[in-house]
Design a protein around this motif. Sequence first.
Motif, PDB file in Angstrom:
ATOM      1  N   ASP A 135       0.806  -1.222   0.000  1.00 10.57           N
ATOM      2  CA  ASP A 135       0.000   0.000   0.000  1.00 10.57           C
ATOM      3  C   ASP A 135       0.841   1.276   0.000  1.00 10.57           C
ATOM      4  O   ASP A 135       0.300   2.382   0.083  1.00 10.57           O
ATOM      5  N   GLU A 136       2.157   1.150  -0.071  1.00 10.74           N
ATOM      6  CA  GLU A 136       3.036   2.318  -0.053  1.00 10.74           C
ATOM      7  C   GLU A 136       2.742   3.230  -1.245  1.00 10.74           C
ATOM      8  O   GLU A 136       2.620   2.776  -2.380  1.00 10.74           O
ATOM      9  N   ILE A 137       2.592   4.524  -0.986  1.00 10.85           N
ATOM     10  CA  ILE A 137       2.377   5.497  -2.052  1.00 10.85           C
ATOM     11  C   ILE A 137       3.739   5.906  -2.604  1.00 10.85           C
ATOM     12  O   ILE A 137       4.619   6.358  -1.865  1.00 10.85           O
ATOM     13  N   LEU A 138       3.902   5.733  -3.915  1.00 14.91           N
ATOM     14  CA  LEU A 138       5.212   5.876  -4.549  1.00 14.91           C
ATOM     15  C   LEU A 138       5.259   7.124  -5.433  1.00 14.91           C
ATOM     16  O   LEU A 138       4.565   7.209  -6.443  1.00 14.91           O
ATOM     17  N   SER A 139       6.080   8.079  -5.068  1.00 15.25           N
ATOM     18  CA  SER A 139       6.345   9.226  -5.931  1.00 15.25           C
ATOM     19  C   SER A 139       7.575   8.917  -6.774  1.00 15.25           C
ATOM     20  O   SER A 139       8.208   7.873  -6.631  1.00 15.25           O
ATOM     21  N   GLU A 140       7.938   9.835  -7.660  1.00 18.34           N
ATOM     22  CA  GLU A 140       9.080   9.616  -8.543  1.00 18.34           C
ATOM     23  C   GLU A 140      10.398   9.435  -7.794  1.00 18.34           C
ATOM     24  O   GLU A 140      11.348   8.868  -8.337  1.00 18.34           O
TER      25      GLU A 140
END
Length: 305
Positions: free
Chosen positions: A128-133
């Motif tokens: 569920d980790e939110i991944l940015s660039e």
Amino acid sequence: MKILVTGATGFIGKTLCKELLDHGHQLIVLSRSEKKAKSVFGNSVEVVEGDLLNTVPNLIGRKIDAVVHLAGDSIASGRWTPNKKEAIRKSRILGTENLVTALNALGGSGPSVLISANAVGYYGDRGDEILSESAKAGEGFLAEVCRDWERAVISRSAGRRVVIFRMGMVLGKEGGVLRQMLPVFRRGFGAVLGSGRQWVSWIHIDDLCKVIELALSKPWRGVIHAAAPEPVMNKQLSKSLGRALRRPVLLKIPEVILNLVFGEMAQVLLASQRVEPAFLKTEGFGYSYPQMDQALLNIISDKSQ
């Protein structure tokens, strides 16, 4: 603008090239088969025949303003045997190295911008980790290939503006995963895969083409997520496709079965990547299809695709 495109006869390439031609760009298509390229594009493009796996293409004498690099062996066709994994890796790493070597040989007539495809598979399985660039690379075969693919682009492209798009699942009728899913779902055999809780980052092919074309002219550089603003879980994707087709989605395929059938390739279906397109949000990019239901209805009802 004069643009060299690799992978032009593939799913994404065909749609992108049509858009670029419609907007007045001149295209050079690098293809293993001139005959195949001409069957797709006719005389609307210039064709350079060459196999990036085996040779450095000869581009001397051509003035190229930009390159869009899409070529790569399919990751979702068949089990990942040792030979298949080697083909996936070589098509991306060695193919990219040979391409950039050819571009560097052009000197001052070489392109000022190189746009390269990559995938959110870069992150591996992240729950569920939110991944940015800025998120770090994950683990596993596909994550390693994506990481090394980016290195092959960046390490050899000094002095050139480089944009790398980590793409979510590209939705369109003419190819990709959706082309494989549609016949199954139409027959009423649509299913949730594994737990169904794995996040799927995705983008409609029209939005992807629009983003790539913007990157040709805007001063963007570095890694950019090419993904819709609302990722969905696999169970939501399956239910949305069922609604769009007016078919029930009653089946569930356990993870153990997927692993038995597909082997290591099952990670493509089961890995969770909850990607946030942070850069495109900051830029105020206007998505035509920001929501899954909207995107699927457009694709299924579009008779031109």
